[in-house]
Design a protein around this motif. Structure first.
Motif, PDB file in Angstrom:
ATOM      1  N   GLU A  28       0.853  -1.182   0.000  1.00  0.00           N
ATOM      2  CA  GLU A  28       0.000   0.000   0.000  1.00  0.00           C
ATOM      3  C   GLU A  28       0.898   1.244   0.000  1.00  0.00           C
ATOM      4  N   GLY A  29       0.463   2.271  -0.683  1.00  0.00           N
ATOM      5  CA  GLY A  29       1.255   3.500  -0.741  1.00  0.00           C
ATOM      6  C   GLY A  29       2.119   3.605  -1.980  1.00  0.00           C
ATOM      7  N   LYS A  30       2.360   2.485  -2.637  1.00  0.00           N
ATOM      8  CA  LYS A  30       3.086   2.524  -3.908  1.00  0.00           C
ATOM      9  C   LYS A  30       2.106   2.934  -5.016  1.00  0.00           C
ATOM     10  N   PRO A  31       2.603   3.462  -6.139  1.00  0.00           N
ATOM     11  CA  PRO A  31       1.686   3.881  -7.213  1.00  0.00           C
ATOM     12  C   PRO A  31       0.813   2.723  -7.699  1.00  0.00           C
ATOM     13  N   ALA A  32      -0.488   2.967  -7.758  1.00  0.00           N
ATOM     14  CA  ALA A  32      -1.430   1.912  -8.127  1.00  0.00           C
ATOM     15  C   ALA A  32      -1.128   1.329  -9.499  1.00  0.00           C
ATOM     16  N   ALA A  33      -0.767   2.188 -10.459  1.00  0.00           N
ATOM     17  CA  ALA A  33      -0.491   1.714 -11.818  1.00  0.00           C
ATOM     18  C   ALA A  33       0.701   0.766 -11.845  1.00  0.00           C
ATOM     19  N   MET A  34       1.717   1.040 -10.997  1.00  0.00           N
ATOM     20  CA  MET A  34       2.905   0.186 -10.965  1.00  0.00           C
ATOM     21  C   MET A  34       2.640  -1.108 -10.188  1.00  0.00           C
ATOM     22  N   ARG A  35       1.803  -1.033  -9.162  1.00  0.00           N
ATOM     23  CA  ARG A  35       1.400  -2.262  -8.468  1.00  0.00           C
ATOM     24  C   ARG A  35       0.635  -3.163  -9.436  1.00  0.00           C
ATOM     25  N   ALA A  36      -0.233  -2.550 -10.238  1.00  0.00           N
ATOM     26  CA  ALA A  36      -0.969  -3.315 -11.250  1.00  0.00           C
ATOM     27  C   ALA A  36      -0.010  -3.926 -12.270  1.00  0.00           C
ATOM     28  N   GLU A  37       1.017  -3.180 -12.642  1.00  0.00           N
ATOM     29  CA  GLU A  37       2.012  -3.686 -13.584  1.00  0.00           C
ATOM     30  C   GLU A  37       2.750  -4.901 -12.993  1.00  0.00           C
ATOM     31  N   ALA A  38       3.052  -4.852 -11.706  1.00  0.00           N
ATOM     32  CA  ALA A  38       3.712  -5.983 -11.051  1.00  0.00           C
ATOM     33  C   ALA A  38       2.810  -7.215 -11.057  1.00  0.00           C
ATOM     34  N   ILE A  39       1.516  -7.011 -10.801  1.00  0.00           N
ATOM     35  CA  ILE A  39       0.563  -8.123 -10.847  1.00  0.00           C
ATOM     36  C   ILE A  39       0.488  -8.688 -12.257  1.00  0.00           C
ATOM     37  N   ASP A  40       0.405  -7.796 -13.248  1.00  0.00           N
ATOM     38  CA  ASP A  40       0.341  -8.241 -14.647  1.00  0.00           C
ATOM     39  C   ASP A  40       1.589  -9.043 -15.029  1.00  0.00           C
ATOM     40  N   ALA A  41       2.746  -8.576 -14.573  1.00  0.00           N
ATOM     41  CA  ALA A  41       3.993  -9.284 -14.869  1.00  0.00           C
ATOM     42  C   ALA A  41       3.989 -10.671 -14.236  1.00  0.00           C
ATOM     43  N   LEU A  42       3.550 -10.751 -12.991  1.00  0.00           N
ATOM     44  CA  LEU A  42       3.491 -12.043 -12.303  1.00  0.00           C
ATOM     45  C   LEU A  42       2.522 -13.002 -12.993  1.00  0.00           C
ATOM     46  N   SER A  43       1.445 -12.464 -13.537  1.00  0.00           N
ATOM     47  CA  SER A  43       0.456 -13.336 -14.179  1.00  0.00           C
ATOM     48  C   SER A  43       1.008 -13.979 -15.449  1.00  0.00           C
ATOM     49  N   THR A  44       2.098 -13.423 -15.988  1.00  0.00           N
ATOM     50  CA  THR A  44       2.732 -14.015 -17.175  1.00  0.00           C
ATOM     51  C   THR A  44       4.022 -14.763 -16.821  1.00  0.00           C
ATOM     52  N   TRP A  45       4.281 -14.954 -15.542  1.00  0.00           N
ATOM     53  CA  TRP A  45       5.548 -15.503 -15.057  1.00  0.00           C
ATOM     54  C   TRP A  45       5.933 -16.814 -15.737  1.00  0.00           C
ATOM     55  N   ALA A  46       4.968 -17.711 -15.871  1.00  0.00           N
ATOM     56  CA  ALA A  46       5.283 -19.033 -16.419  1.00  0.00           C
ATOM     57  C   ALA A  46       5.720 -18.967 -17.877  1.00  0.00           C
ATOM     58  N   LYS A  47       5.179 -17.991 -18.611  1.00  0.00           N
ATOM     59  CA  LYS A  47       5.534 -17.870 -20.033  1.00  0.00           C
ATOM     60  C   LYS A  47       5.442 -16.401 -20.445  1.00  0.00           C
ATOM     61  N   PRO A  48       6.453 -15.599 -20.074  1.00  0.00           N
ATOM     62  CA  PRO A  48       6.430 -14.177 -20.440  1.00  0.00           C
ATOM     63  C   PRO A  48       6.479 -13.988 -21.950  1.00  0.00           C
ATOM     64  N   SER A  49       6.050 -12.816 -22.383  1.00  0.00           N
ATOM     65  CA  SER A  49       6.143 -12.472 -23.797  1.00  0.00           C
ATOM     66  C   SER A  49       7.606 -12.513 -24.244  1.00  0.00           C
ATOM     67  N   VAL A  50       7.807 -12.858 -25.487  1.00  0.00           N
ATOM     68  CA  VAL A  50       9.175 -12.849 -26.029  1.00  0.00           C
ATOM     69  C   VAL A  50       9.686 -11.417 -26.184  1.00  0.00           C
ATOM     70  N   LEU A  51       8.762 -10.445 -26.105  1.00  0.00           N
ATOM     71  CA  LEU A  51       9.131  -9.036 -26.218  1.00  0.00           C
ATOM     72  C   LEU A  51       9.222  -8.390 -24.840  1.00  0.00           C
ATOM     73  N   ASP A  52      10.142  -7.487 -24.676  1.00  0.00           N
ATOM     74  CA  ASP A  52      10.309  -6.750 -23.423  1.00  0.00           C
ATOM     75  C   ASP A  52       9.048  -5.949 -23.123  1.00  0.00           C
ATOM     76  N   ARG A  53       8.611  -5.942 -21.847  1.00  0.00           N
ATOM     77  CA  ARG A  53       7.387  -5.242 -21.460  1.00  0.00           C
ATOM     78  C   ARG A  53       7.520  -3.725 -21.566  1.00  0.00           C
ATOM     79  N   VAL A  54       8.755  -3.215 -21.564  1.00  0.00           N
ATOM     80  CA  VAL A  54       8.951  -1.762 -21.565  1.00  0.00           C
ATOM     81  C   VAL A  54       9.272  -1.236 -22.963  1.00  0.00           C
ATOM     82  N   ASP A  55      10.302  -1.787 -23.578  1.00  0.00           N
ATOM     83  CA  ASP A  55      10.739  -1.207 -24.856  1.00  0.00           C
ATOM     84  C   ASP A  55      10.415  -2.063 -26.078  1.00  0.00           C
TER      85      ASP A  55
END
Length: 200
Positions: A28-55
């Protein structure tokens, strides 16, 4: 910067990196959008995209054990379904669907019935259908009676994908035809037309 750190932890993929993302998502207290991004990243943990999430650069395929992740995120993600931040709740609902966290079903039903944001109510309903949980029947009844048209329409769209009795489905559709808007009546008639002849 935070988005890059999240992406780096996803790419490193060891236990420490995983735990850092779980802890950040729950902070709690961290930016909501970035907390959501962390959740989204974890949800793809088993098979992340072959492309970088940022660039968007090609990073190559990665495959990991989904079971190990699921055991660690089940409790925190279920708790995040109740978070006050819309972005966090939405990402948690989607992650529960992606990771097939059936333990989240009771909280999802609460969201369908009481969440203040229609978008969350719709996504929670979709997730319950994906999980094929017993709470789906109660969720669809709630959705079809929702004050927001968008939620009711989502319920109609999902009705044929649900594992509920045809008699109940016909009853719900007839209620829509009798009481709802023209658009919803049309959708209900089309859905009825897809049922076996004895129910139409």
């Amino acid at each position: 910067l935070i988005r890059r750190v999240i992406s780096a932890n996803l790419r490193v993929g060891n236990d420490s990196a995983q735990q850092r993302l779980i802890a950040y998502a729950a902070s709690e207290g961290k930016p909501a959008a970035m907390r959501a991004e962390a959740i989204d990243a974890l949800s793809t943990w088993a098979k992340p995209s072959v492309l970088d999430r940022v660039d968007g650069r090609l990073r190559g395929p990665v495959t990991r054990d989904a079971g190990q992740l699921k055991s660690k995120v089940t409790e925190p993600f279920t708790q995040l379904l109740q978070n006050k931040e819309l972005a966090v709740r939405m990402s948690a609902v989607k992650a529960v669907a992606k990771l097939n966290i059936k333990e989240g079903a009771p909280q999802l039903l609460v969201l369908v019935k009481t969440d203040r944001d229609p978008e969350v109510r719709v996504e929670a309903l979709r997730t319950l259908v994906t999980l094929q949980d017993a709470a789906t029947e109660a969720a669809i009844k709630s959705a079809l009676a929702d004050k927001e048209k968008s939620v009711r329409v989502a319920g109609l769209d999902l009705l044929t994908n649900m594992n509920i009795g045809k008699d109940l489905m016909v009853s719900l559709l007839n209620d829509v035809i009798a009481t709802k808007t023209v658009e919803e009546k049309q959708a209900a008639v089309l859905t009825l037309g897809k049922l076996p002849l004895q129910y139409s």
